[in-house]
Design a protein around this motif. Structure first.
Motif, mmCIF file in Angstrom:
data_model
loop_
_atom_site.group_PDB
_atom_site.id
_atom_site.type_symbol
_atom_site.label_atom_id
_atom_site.label_comp_id
_atom_site.label_asym_id
_atom_site.label_seq_id
_atom_site.Cartn_x
_atom_site.Cartn_y
_atom_site.Cartn_z
ATOM 1 N N GLY A 227 12.667 -11.500 -106.362
ATOM 2 C CA GLY A 227 11.343 -10.913 -106.434
ATOM 3 C C GLY A 227 11.426 -9.420 -106.689
ATOM 4 O O GLY A 227 12.518 -8.861 -106.814
ATOM 5 N N ILE A 228 10.288 -8.786 -106.803
ATOM 6 C CA ILE A 228 10.222 -7.341 -107.013
ATOM 7 C C ILE A 228 10.012 -6.677 -105.659
ATOM 8 O O ILE A 228 9.041 -7.009 -104.947
ATOM 9 C CB ILE A 228 9.080 -6.989 -107.983
ATOM 10 N N PRO A 229 10.884 -5.780 -105.267
ATOM 11 C CA PRO A 229 10.764 -5.142 -103.949
ATOM 12 C C PRO A 229 9.381 -4.519 -103.734
ATOM 13 O O PRO A 229 8.819 -3.892 -104.643
ATOM 14 C CB PRO A 229 11.860 -4.079 -103.974
ATOM 15 N N GLY A 230 8.828 -4.716 -102.538
ATOM 16 C CA GLY A 230 7.536 -4.134 -102.198
ATOM 17 C C GLY A 230 6.338 -4.927 -102.659
ATOM 18 O O GLY A 230 5.193 -4.487 -102.489
ATOM 19 N N SER A 231 6.573 -6.100 -103.244
ATOM 20 C CA SER A 231 5.458 -6.902 -103.751
ATOM 21 C C SER A 231 4.598 -7.443 -102.613
ATOM 22 O O SER A 231 5.105 -7.772 -101.533
ATOM 23 C CB SER A 231 5.980 -8.091 -104.563
ATOM 24 N N LEU A 232 3.309 -7.552 -102.884
ATOM 25 C CA LEU A 232 2.421 -8.339 -102.037
ATOM 26 C C LEU A 232 2.470 -9.773 -102.528
ATOM 27 O O LEU A 232 2.780 -10.024 -103.693
ATOM 28 C CB LEU A 232 0.994 -7.795 -102.112
ATOM 29 N N GLN A 233 2.137 -10.738 -101.661
ATOM 30 C CA GLN A 233 2.254 -12.132 -102.065
ATOM 31 C C GLN A 233 1.032 -12.928 -101.662
ATOM 32 O O GLN A 233 0.502 -12.796 -100.558
ATOM 33 C CB GLN A 233 3.504 -12.766 -101.435
ATOM 34 N N ALA A 234 0.550 -13.720 -102.608
ATOM 35 C CA ALA A 234 -0.507 -14.697 -102.347
ATOM 36 C C ALA A 234 -0.274 -15.859 -103.300
ATOM 37 O O ALA A 234 -0.176 -15.645 -104.516
ATOM 38 C CB ALA A 234 -1.896 -14.096 -102.566
ATOM 39 N N PRO A 235 -0.137 -17.077 -102.816
ATOM 40 C CA PRO A 235 0.124 -18.213 -103.704
ATOM 41 C C PRO A 235 -0.962 -18.360 -104.775
ATOM 42 O O PRO A 235 -2.142 -18.076 -104.515
ATOM 43 C CB PRO A 235 0.140 -19.413 -102.762
ATOM 44 N N PHE A 236 -0.546 -18.797 -105.938
ATOM 45 C CA PHE A 236 -1.467 -18.963 -107.063
ATOM 46 C C PHE A 236 -2.707 -19.761 -106.673
ATOM 47 O O PHE A 236 -3.837 -19.382 -106.991
ATOM 48 C CB PHE A 236 -0.728 -19.653 -108.219
ATOM 49 N N ALA A 237 -2.504 -20.886 -105.981
ATOM 50 C CA ALA A 237 -3.646 -21.736 -105.624
ATOM 51 C C ALA A 237 -4.651 -20.982 -104.766
ATOM 52 O O ALA A 237 -5.863 -21.159 -104.906
ATOM 53 C CB ALA A 237 -3.158 -22.985 -104.891
ATOM 54 N N ALA A 238 -4.152 -20.110 -103.867
ATOM 55 C CA ALA A 238 -5.057 -19.341 -103.010
ATOM 56 C C ALA A 238 -5.856 -18.333 -103.826
ATOM 57 O O ALA A 238 -7.050 -18.108 -103.564
ATOM 58 C CB ALA A 238 -4.257 -18.625 -101.921
#
Length: 365
Positions: free
Chosen positions: A293-304
């Protein structure tokens, strides 16, 4: 918008068939004529597995005239949790044989079994003459083979996919009736797209039936001219949330369809080669993030994101910020950006996803 029906009606239904499909014949908009169109329909079903099984069951029960079922695999015990057409006694037998058996047990539908594997060399010839194809294959390589043949033949294909707890259904058609915009597989997924096999990440069995039933419904709508097909729209199903919603599907490029149907390609969401100073939103699943992944990324699943973009924006504090959205190869990011922009969030796509970003880094290393 309804489309002209693909099938001409048979003259008469047999007495037994009229009784068997009585509840169909009484449906407003379908009626006797629509059922006679179903009885004359000839449909190709590619794949007799998790999606092909409910497709075959639904179409046979509906009384489709002929199904040409393509699958070169034999039934395995691990198939039975989701491939509902097969039985324990079928283990080791061709999957297409199950289709022939259920047709004989349910209706007057004729089943043609094709156990040759579809390849880039033979798919065009094997699918030639079919007015409609349903693609229930489980790999992007197979989907590209089926899509390419259907595009060359100018025939519609009903397409679906299931992975883990989510599913998608749409209709592709490179040469639809005049005035309808062509849409093809590569408007949704770029060439070379790949995804983990179901043996690695799993498939929620009941969702296969739900997606397969929707694919069968789309096929019957095209055969009869009933309702509004999912051409230019993608249905997104989330089994865990118990939701179904849709996203518009726009052309990503000028199609190879005949000139009378070719329309200018609308511009897609903006793309960038590197995140720069933007906030990175990664819409991949947790197991994908564990790999890289890219360091510092925020994450939210595509479906959400596509289900509740506003909630994701508020939860992650994205309003008023410049966002770059990343997935594995860029496809999910495009759809997620559309959902975010609908919430007035300034979002762009990281071109080619993580794979493309890594490749560009190596080029400039």
């Amino acid at each position: 918008m309804s489309l002209p029906p693909l099938a001409e009606p048979v003259v008469l239904l047999s007495k037994a068939e009229r009784a068997r499909v009585a509840r169909h014949r009484t449906l407003a908009g379908l009626g006797e004529e629509g059922q006679r169109r179903i009885a004359s329909a000839r449909i190709g079903v590619v794949g007799a597995g998790g999606l092909g099984s409910p497709v075959v069951l639904a179409l046979v029960a509906a009384g489709v005239g002929e199904l040409v079922v393509f699958d070169d695999d034999d039934v395995e015990l691990s198939n039975l949790s989701r491939q509902v057409m097969h039985r324990r006694d079928d283990v080791g037998a061709p999957k297409t044989a199950s289709a022939a058996r259920v047709a004989a047990e349910l209706s007057e539908t004729r089943v043609v079994q094709v156990t040759d594997r579809l390849t880039r060399g033979n798919a065009h010839e094997l699918l030639r003459g079919l007015p409609l194809v349903i693609d229930g294959t489980d790999s992007f390589d197979s989907r590209e083979i089926v899509a390419s043949a259907c595009e060359r033949l100018g025939i519609p294909s009903v397409w679906g996919t299931v992975q883990e707890y989510t599913g998608q259904v749409t209709v592709f058609w490179s040469a639809p009736p005049a005035g309808i915009e062509p849409v093809t597989l590569h408007d949704l997924y770029p060439k070379g797209t790949d995804a983990p096999a179901c043996s690695v990440v799993g498939v929620f069995g009941p969702l296969c039936m739900q997606v397969g039933a929707l694919m069968a419904s789309e096929a019957l709508k095209l055969v009869t001219g009933l309702g509004r097909p999912l051409l230019g729209r993608v249905a997104l199903l989330d089994a865990l949330a118990g939701t179904q919603r849709e996203i518009p599907l726009r052309r990503a490029r000028v199609s190879d369809a005949p000139a009378q149907t070719a329309l200018p390609a609308p511009s897609g969401p903006p793309e960038v080669d590197a995140p720069g100073d933007r906030v990175v939103l990664d819409v991949r699943e947790a197991w994908e993030l564990a790999a890289e992944g890219i360091p510092g990324s925020l994450q939210a699943p595509f479906a959400a994101v596509v289900r509740d973009a506003s909630g994701v924006v508020d939860r992650l504090g994205l309003r008023g910020r410049d966002i770059v959205v990343v997935c594995q190869v860029g496809v999910r990011a495009r759809l997620a950006v559309d959902a975010l922009r609908a919430q007035n969030v300034e979002a762009v796509v990281l071109r080619g996803g993580i794979k493309g970003w890594r490749a560009r880094q190596k080029e400039h290393a």
